[in-house]
Design a protein around this motif. Structure first.
Motif, PDB file in Angstrom:
ATOM      1  N   ASP A   1      20.706-121.045  71.995  1.00 47.92           N
ATOM      2  CA  ASP A   1      21.858-120.826  71.125  1.00 47.92           C
ATOM      3  C   ASP A   1      21.798-121.840  69.983  1.00 47.92           C
ATOM      4  O   ASP A   1      22.124-123.015  70.158  1.00 47.92           O
TER       5      ASP A   1
ATOM      6  N   ASP B   1      25.828-114.706  63.626  1.00 48.02           N
ATOM      7  CA  ASP B   1      24.998-113.893  64.503  1.00 48.02           C
ATOM      8  C   ASP B   1      23.836-113.336  63.691  1.00 48.02           C
ATOM      9  O   ASP B   1      23.983-113.039  62.490  1.00 48.02           O
TER      10      ASP B   1
ATOM     11  N   SER C   1      31.022-114.270  58.155  1.00 46.91           N
ATOM     12  CA  SER C   1      30.640-114.173  59.564  1.00 46.91           C
ATOM     13  C   SER C   1      31.878-114.043  60.444  1.00 46.91           C
ATOM     14  O   SER C   1      32.966-114.508  60.085  1.00 46.91           O
TER      15      SER C   1
END
Length: 368
Positions: free
Chosen positions: A95, A318, A345
């Motif tokens: 991540d 993302d 976003s």
């Protein structure tokens, strides 16, 4: 034909990465593609082997935190062939939006301390060779762009607007907003000044140049962090170590980390550089004292602010939200592509929280 006596062939599997440039002339008109690919080749062909030779001459282990470049072609479209470090157990962080913890930051800063320290060692022990290499490590990206470059200007305008939207309506933020507005008006000039030849004087080192989490692979043994691999040296340059440190720390950590570990991180980096130079019987105080490191951070950390404003939004978006700018340039042209930089976003609130804390931290430390 007799087949019985034929020996079976040995099959060797090579895991490689092909890094290639775009041939799109519109993109190449606004981005110095040829310069940054040539820079990365120079780094792998000249800088890295020179450092490793210096280490070998003093019976020290070679640098291992880099992939090997196995081939390249600098004709359009340029490409490099690299070893795939994932085949050796290195992985990207799952991540990219998650801030690094102190163990990961320590490993990166230990490597940066060693990497930067080797420049000082080369400068002291082989000054002529160091001068030759330094002459080829001027800024190869931002200072190659014209003042009216539409991509640079659009990116900066959109990014600065995002920052302004992050502030709260209170006295503390009012000071930060005022300081940031003054910075934003001269941000491009500050950027060019920070990157111009000789800006850091005798304190300059060769930087990795693009130290965000996607340009780092980590290796683990039963979840224990054991090694690091640095990627992408297209933006490597001769400049202040503060450019490297401010970019990495502010992009890859959050305010909780910085409140507790910022000073310790700089100390850990400086200690790594000190240990590197001691191998060559050199004293770091002759090159970069801890006081001067703090001075460098005061003078040059706005580069880290510039990069964090740009990169952090990308990190927190993302993948599906990020426009494919190369495809857009082919299909829709420059104007529509530039307009796409202002995409919002679904993690915009998180970005505003993170970037606001960065600007407030800059103000608190006197960097802005």
């Amino acid at each position: 034909m007799e087949l019985d006596n034929l020996k079976p062939k040995t099959v060797k599997v090579l895991n490689l990465i092909l890094k290639s440039a775009t041939a799109n002339p519109e993109i190449r008109d606004i981005l110095p593609i040829e310069h940054i690919f040539a820079r990365e080749v120079y780094f792998y062909e000249t800088v890295l082997p020179t450092y490793n030779q210096l280490l070998e001459e003093h019976n020290q282990q070679k640098l291992t935190s880099f992939p090997d470049m196995l081939g390249y072609d600098l004709s359009i479209p340029e490409f490099l062939i690299m070893t795939d470090m994932k085949s050796q157990g290195y992985v990207m962080r799952p991540d990219r939006a998650e801030p690094l913890d102190f163990n990961h930051v320590k490993m990166v800063l230990k490597e940066y301390g060693r990497f930067h320290g080797l420049y000082y060692a080369l400068k002291a022990l082989k000054p002529k060779l160091c001068k030759e290499i330094s002459a080829n490590m001027s800024e190869a990206f931002y200072n190659k762009m014209a003042d009216d470059n539409p991509l640079l200007n659009s990116c900066m305008d959109v990014a600065n607007d995002r920052v302004m939207k992050s502030f709260h309506n209170d006295e503390r933020d009012a000071e930060a907003m005022d300081k940031f507005e003054k910075y934003a008006k001269c941000a491009k000039l500050r950027l060019r000044d920070d990157l111009k030849d000789g800006a850091a004087g005798r304190f300059e080192v060769i930087n990795h140049g693009d130290g965000w989490v996607n340009n780092m692979l980590f290796k683990y043994d039963n979840e224990e962090l054991i090694n690091l691999c640095l990627l992408d040296f297209q933006l490597s340059r001769l400049s202040s170590p503060a450019l490297e440190l401010s970019y990495f720390i502010y992009t890859c950590t959050d305010q909780v980390f910085r409140d507790e570990y910022f000073e310790l991180s700089l100390k850990y980096y400086h200690e790594s550089m000190k240990n590197t130079l001691e191998v060559f019987s050199l004293d770091l105080s002759d090159f970069l004292t801890s006081e001067e490191l703090n001075n460098q951070m005061q003078k040059f950390s706005t580069f880290g602010l510039f990069m964090t404003i740009e990169v952090l939004h990308l990190m927190l978006s993302d993948t599906a939200e990020i426009p494919d700018y190369e495809v857009m340039m082919e299909k829709d042209g420059l104007e529509d592509t530039l307009a796409a930089f202002s995409y919002e976003s679904k993690n915009e609130d998180l970005y505003r929280k993170r970037i606001r804390s960065v600007v407030l931290d800059f103000v608190q430390r006197g960097y802005l």
